[in-house]
Design a protein around this motif. Structure first.
Motif, PDB file in Angstrom:
ATOM      1  N   PRO A 121     -34.870 -16.792 -26.076  1.00  0.00           N
ATOM      2  CA  PRO A 121     -33.591 -16.107 -26.263  1.00  0.00           C
ATOM      3  C   PRO A 121     -32.813 -16.632 -27.468  1.00  0.00           C
ATOM      4  N   LEU A 122     -32.136 -15.720 -28.151  1.00  0.00           N
ATOM      5  CA  LEU A 122     -31.200 -16.093 -29.205  1.00  0.00           C
ATOM      6  C   LEU A 122     -29.850 -16.317 -28.554  1.00  0.00           C
ATOM      7  N   ARG A 123     -29.278 -17.483 -28.789  1.00  0.00           N
ATOM      8  CA  ARG A 123     -27.941 -17.804 -28.301  1.00  0.00           C
ATOM      9  C   ARG A 123     -27.045 -17.962 -29.521  1.00  0.00           C
ATOM     10  N   VAL A 124     -25.972 -17.193 -29.565  1.00  0.00           N
ATOM     11  CA  VAL A 124     -25.059 -17.188 -30.706  1.00  0.00           C
ATOM     12  C   VAL A 124     -23.797 -17.954 -30.346  1.00  0.00           C
ATOM     13  N   VAL A 125     -23.457 -18.939 -31.166  1.00  0.00           N
ATOM     14  CA  VAL A 125     -22.238 -19.706 -30.961  1.00  0.00           C
ATOM     15  C   VAL A 125     -21.193 -19.155 -31.935  1.00  0.00           C
ATOM     16  N   ALA A 126     -20.142 -18.568 -31.384  1.00  0.00           N
ATOM     17  CA  ALA A 126     -19.086 -17.968 -32.200  1.00  0.00           C
ATOM     18  C   ALA A 126     -17.780 -18.055 -31.439  1.00  0.00           C
ATOM     19  N   ASP A 127     -16.724 -18.436 -32.161  1.00  0.00           N
ATOM     20  CA  ASP A 127     -15.446 -18.625 -31.481  1.00  0.00           C
ATOM     21  C   ASP A 127     -14.240 -18.130 -32.275  1.00  0.00           C
ATOM     22  N   HIS A 128     -14.463 -17.351 -33.326  1.00  0.00           N
ATOM     23  CA  HIS A 128     -13.324 -16.946 -34.135  1.00  0.00           C
ATOM     24  C   HIS A 128     -13.472 -15.511 -34.645  1.00  0.00           C
ATOM     25  N   ARG A 129     -12.340 -14.930 -34.990  1.00  0.00           N
ATOM     26  CA  ARG A 129     -12.249 -13.509 -35.345  1.00  0.00           C
ATOM     27  C   ARG A 129     -13.187 -13.047 -36.461  1.00  0.00           C
ATOM     28  N   PRO A 130     -13.358 -13.781 -37.547  1.00  0.00           N
ATOM     29  CA  PRO A 130     -14.229 -13.249 -38.603  1.00  0.00           C
ATOM     30  C   PRO A 130     -15.636 -12.910 -38.116  1.00  0.00           C
ATOM     31  N   VAL A 131     -16.101 -13.596 -37.110  1.00  0.00           N
ATOM     32  CA  VAL A 131     -17.429 -13.315 -36.561  1.00  0.00           C
ATOM     33  C   VAL A 131     -17.335 -12.371 -35.367  1.00  0.00           C
ATOM     34  N   LEU A 132     -16.447 -12.653 -34.449  1.00  0.00           N
ATOM     35  CA  LEU A 132     -16.364 -11.865 -33.218  1.00  0.00           C
ATOM     36  C   LEU A 132     -15.889 -10.430 -33.448  1.00  0.00           C
ATOM     37  N   ARG A 133     -15.073 -10.202 -34.452  1.00  0.00           N
ATOM     38  CA  ARG A 133     -14.528  -8.862 -34.707  1.00  0.00           C
ATOM     39  C   ARG A 133     -15.645  -7.834 -34.878  1.00  0.00           C
ATOM     40  N   GLY A 134     -16.614  -8.124 -35.738  1.00  0.00           N
ATOM     41  CA  GLY A 134     -17.713  -7.183 -35.969  1.00  0.00           C
ATOM     42  C   GLY A 134     -18.593  -7.004 -34.747  1.00  0.00           C
ATOM     43  N   ILE A 135     -18.833  -8.081 -34.031  1.00  0.00           N
ATOM     44  CA  ILE A 135     -19.654  -8.015 -32.815  1.00  0.00           C
ATOM     45  C   ILE A 135     -18.970  -7.131 -31.775  1.00  0.00           C
ATOM     46  N   GLU A 136     -17.678  -7.324 -31.595  1.00  0.00           N
ATOM     47  CA  GLU A 136     -16.939  -6.536 -30.609  1.00  0.00           C
ATOM     48  C   GLU A 136     -16.799  -5.078 -31.044  1.00  0.00           C
ATOM     49  N   ALA A 137     -16.505  -4.848 -32.327  1.00  0.00           N
ATOM     50  CA  ALA A 137     -16.288  -3.485 -32.830  1.00  0.00           C
ATOM     51  C   ALA A 137     -17.543  -2.626 -32.734  1.00  0.00           C
ATOM     52  N   THR A 138     -18.701  -3.246 -32.821  1.00  0.00           N
ATOM     53  CA  THR A 138     -19.957  -2.489 -32.752  1.00  0.00           C
ATOM     54  C   THR A 138     -20.535  -2.431 -31.346  1.00  0.00           C
ATOM     55  N   GLY A 139     -19.857  -3.042 -30.390  1.00  0.00           N
ATOM     56  CA  GLY A 139     -20.340  -3.013 -29.014  1.00  0.00           C
ATOM     57  C   GLY A 139     -21.512  -3.936 -28.759  1.00  0.00           C
ATOM     58  N   LEU A 140     -21.730  -4.907 -29.632  1.00  0.00           N
ATOM     59  CA  LEU A 140     -22.872  -5.807 -29.469  1.00  0.00           C
ATOM     60  C   LEU A 140     -22.607  -6.956 -28.499  1.00  0.00           C
ATOM     61  N   THR A 141     -21.409  -7.040 -27.993  1.00  0.00           N
ATOM     62  CA  THR A 141     -21.065  -8.119 -27.079  1.00  0.00           C
ATOM     63  C   THR A 141     -22.015  -8.148 -25.881  1.00  0.00           C
ATOM     64  N   GLU A 142     -22.370  -6.978 -25.386  1.00  0.00           N
ATOM     65  CA  GLU A 142     -23.257  -6.900 -24.214  1.00  0.00           C
ATOM     66  C   GLU A 142     -24.709  -7.187 -24.571  1.00  0.00           C
ATOM     67  N   ALA A 143     -25.086  -6.949 -25.815  1.00  0.00           N
ATOM     68  CA  ALA A 143     -26.484  -7.117 -26.222  1.00  0.00           C
ATOM     69  C   ALA A 143     -26.817  -8.540 -26.645  1.00  0.00           C
ATOM     70  N   LEU A 144     -25.804  -9.335 -26.963  1.00  0.00           N
ATOM     71  CA  LEU A 144     -26.022 -10.681 -27.472  1.00  0.00           C
ATOM     72  C   LEU A 144     -25.579 -11.731 -26.463  1.00  0.00           C
ATOM     73  N   ASN A 145     -26.218 -12.878 -26.518  1.00  0.00           N
ATOM     74  CA  ASN A 145     -25.806 -14.037 -25.714  1.00  0.00           C
ATOM     75  C   ASN A 145     -24.841 -14.840 -26.579  1.00  0.00           C
ATOM     76  N   ILE A 146     -23.543 -14.703 -26.324  1.00  0.00           N
ATOM     77  CA  ILE A 146     -22.521 -15.343 -27.149  1.00  0.00           C
ATOM     78  C   ILE A 146     -21.843 -16.455 -26.359  1.00  0.00           C
TER      79      ILE A 146
END
Length: 134
Positions: free
Chosen positions: A96-121
């Protein structure tokens, strides 16, 4: 009364001597860790792609591929594409790919594209290392 204009802290300004994206990887008990810092865009994505590819080849399932993006200051669409690609490639080899992210510049794009459910963040490296997803 004199008003002094206060500008950005010089310590927070980009360093022209630094490449736009810096990466490194290290082996951990839980798998391979890839750390990225700087801007992830079309011009810098090949560097991260090489690091992720090498790490994925080095990791032995069921260990994880952990990508630390906490020092990434810009995540473009090519960066999102890499997250999807390595999530899929990792799943194919039970890594599994585990993504460590805790701030807007990274999370904004992930959330806007609906990838939050597809990724292990995960918000920090410790939680990503302790996770038992996959």
């Amino acid at each position: 009364m004199t008003t002094e204009r206060v500008g950005p802290d010089p310590a927070c300004q980009p360093d022209d001597n630094q490449p736009p994206l810096r990466t490194h990887q290290e082996a951990r008990e839980q798998g391979m860790l890839v750390v990225a810092a700087g801007e992830l865009d079309m011009s810098t994505a090949p560097e991260l792609n090489e690091q992720l590819d090498a790490a994925l080849q080095a990791v032995v399932a069921p260990a994880s591929l952990i990508l630390d993006l906490r020092s990434v200051t810009f995540l473009g669409s090519i960066g999102l594409a890499l997250l999807i690609e390595y999530t899929q490639r990792g799943a194919e080899q039970a890594t599994p790919l585990r993504v460590v992210a805790d701030h807007r510049p990274v999370l904004r794009g992930i959330e806007a594209t609906g990838l939050t459910e597809a990724l292990n963040i995960y918000p920090d490296l410790d939680q990503a290392c302790r996770a038992s997803d996959g």
